[in-house]
Design a protein around this motif. Sequence first.
Motif, short mmCIF file in Angstrom:
data_model
loop_
_atom_site.label_atom_id
_atom_site.label_comp_id
_atom_site.label_asym_id
_atom_site.label_seq_id
_atom_site.Cartn_x
_atom_site.Cartn_y
_atom_site.Cartn_z
N THR A 122 0.83 -1.20 0.00
CA THR A 122 0.00 0.00 0.00
C THR A 122 0.86 1.25 0.00
O THR A 122 0.55 2.23 -0.68
CB THR A 122 -0.92 0.01 1.23
N ASN A 123 1.96 1.23 0.74
CA ASN A 123 2.86 2.38 0.78
C ASN A 123 3.48 2.64 -0.58
O ASN A 123 3.63 3.79 -1.00
CB ASN A 123 3.94 2.15 1.84
N ARG A 124 3.83 1.60 -1.30
CA ARG A 124 4.42 1.74 -2.63
C ARG A 124 3.41 2.32 -3.62
O ARG A 124 3.74 3.18 -4.43
CB ARG A 124 4.91 0.38 -3.12
N LEU A 125 2.14 1.89 -3.54
CA LEU A 125 1.10 2.43 -4.41
C LEU A 125 0.84 3.90 -4.10
O LEU A 125 0.61 4.70 -5.01
CB LEU A 125 -0.19 1.62 -4.27
N GLN A 126 0.87 4.26 -2.83
CA GLN A 126 0.65 5.65 -2.45
C GLN A 126 1.78 6.53 -2.98
O GLN A 126 1.53 7.61 -3.49
CB GLN A 126 0.56 5.77 -0.93
N THR A 127 3.01 6.06 -2.88
CA THR A 127 4.15 6.81 -3.39
C THR A 127 4.05 6.97 -4.91
O THR A 127 4.28 8.06 -5.44
CB THR A 127 5.47 6.10 -3.03
N SER A 128 3.66 5.92 -5.60
CA SER A 128 3.49 6.00 -7.06
C SER A 128 2.40 6.99 -7.43
O SER A 128 2.51 7.71 -8.43
CB SER A 128 3.15 4.62 -7.63
N GLY A 129 1.35 7.03 -6.64
CA GLY A 129 0.27 7.98 -6.90
C GLY A 129 0.72 9.42 -6.75
O GLY A 129 0.36 10.28 -7.55
N TRP A 130 1.53 9.71 -5.74
CA TRP A 130 2.04 11.07 -5.55
C TRP A 130 2.98 11.46 -6.68
O TRP A 130 2.98 12.61 -7.13
CB TRP A 130 2.75 11.20 -4.20
N ILE A 131 3.78 10.51 -7.14
CA ILE A 131 4.68 10.79 -8.26
C ILE A 131 3.88 11.08 -9.52
O ILE A 131 4.16 12.04 -10.25
CB ILE A 131 5.66 9.62 -8.48
N ALA A 132 2.85 10.29 -9.79
CA ALA A 132 2.00 10.51 -10.96
C ALA A 132 1.28 11.85 -10.88
O ALA A 132 1.17 12.57 -11.87
CB ALA A 132 0.99 9.37 -11.11
#
Length: 59
Positions: free
Chosen positions: A2-12
């Motif tokens: 979940t933390n990795r998906l959240q980080t990817s979302g902020w980058i996007a």
Amino acid sequence: MTNRLQTSGWIALSIALAMLGAAVFASATGGLHVEAGGVQMTLQTSAETGLQLVFAAAS
């Protein structure tokens, strides 16, 4: 995971906001032109044609 998906979302989101900012800037100034290492990028926006991004390589 979940933390990795959240980080990817902020980058996007950051990339999308940067692209939107560049489009607004290009629209306000009549175009944006960048040249680096023999490659040229031109970003033009208008109400009639929309967003146009053109890449060209100088030889």
